[in-house]
Design a protein around this motif. Sequence first.
Motif, PDB file in Angstrom:
ATOM      1  N   PHE A  71      66.126 102.586  -0.644  1.00  0.00           N
ATOM      2  CA  PHE A  71      66.856 103.097   0.501  1.00  0.00           C
ATOM      3  C   PHE A  71      66.462 104.559   0.703  1.00  0.00           C
ATOM      4  O   PHE A  71      66.456 105.334  -0.257  1.00  0.00           O
ATOM      5  N   GLU A  79      68.131  93.961   1.798  1.00  0.00           N
ATOM      6  CA  GLU A  79      69.236  94.912   1.891  1.00  0.00           C
ATOM      7  C   GLU A  79      70.361  94.354   2.764  1.00  0.00           C
ATOM      8  O   GLU A  79      71.540  94.507   2.448  1.00  0.00           O
ATOM      9  N   VAL A 136      75.644 104.207   3.173  1.00  0.00           N
ATOM     10  CA  VAL A 136      74.761 104.040   4.333  1.00  0.00           C
ATOM     11  C   VAL A 136      75.077 105.081   5.405  1.00  0.00           C
ATOM     12  O   VAL A 136      74.176 105.623   6.044  1.00  0.00           O
ATOM     13  N   GLN A 158      73.618 109.058   2.038  1.00  0.00           N
ATOM     14  CA  GLN A 158      73.354 108.453   0.742  1.00  0.00           C
ATOM     15  C   GLN A 158      73.727 109.341  -0.456  1.00  0.00           C
ATOM     16  O   GLN A 158      72.901 109.614  -1.330  1.00  0.00           O
TER      17      GLN A 158
END
Length: 132
Positions: free
Chosen positions: A30, A49, A94, A98
């Motif tokens: 991510f 994801e 998200v 993060q």
Amino acid sequence: MSTKTHTTLALALTVQLVAIAVLAGFGPVFPSGVDAAAGWRFLGGHALELAHALLGVLVLVQALILIVAARAKLVPALILTGVVVAVASGAAFVSSRQPESALWLMTTGWLVSLSAAVVELVRQRRQLKAGS
């Protein structure tokens, strides 16, 4: 809810919680420090994801069903609490560039819910065996 149905739900939760960890471990890295829009775009654009997130929501619904059916007993309450913490922290991860704290809380919630789900599964299987 019958003991057999309760056992089946506990087994499903346990398997799905393990699958959530597997999906997190094999998905793409991510991106860090991105804004909410980029974070949600990334999530929606990567199948593993997205499956991780959607499975988390499914587990949340199942944990709610379990807590209602179990009439708010301690172990199902721990499962639900862990799942709520994990899902909320995942959404914060998200949406909020993060932060490590959200990742830590998501992992902790997952560990609590998985541990409690295993305890509940063992407890229900013992009850099922005793009733046979």
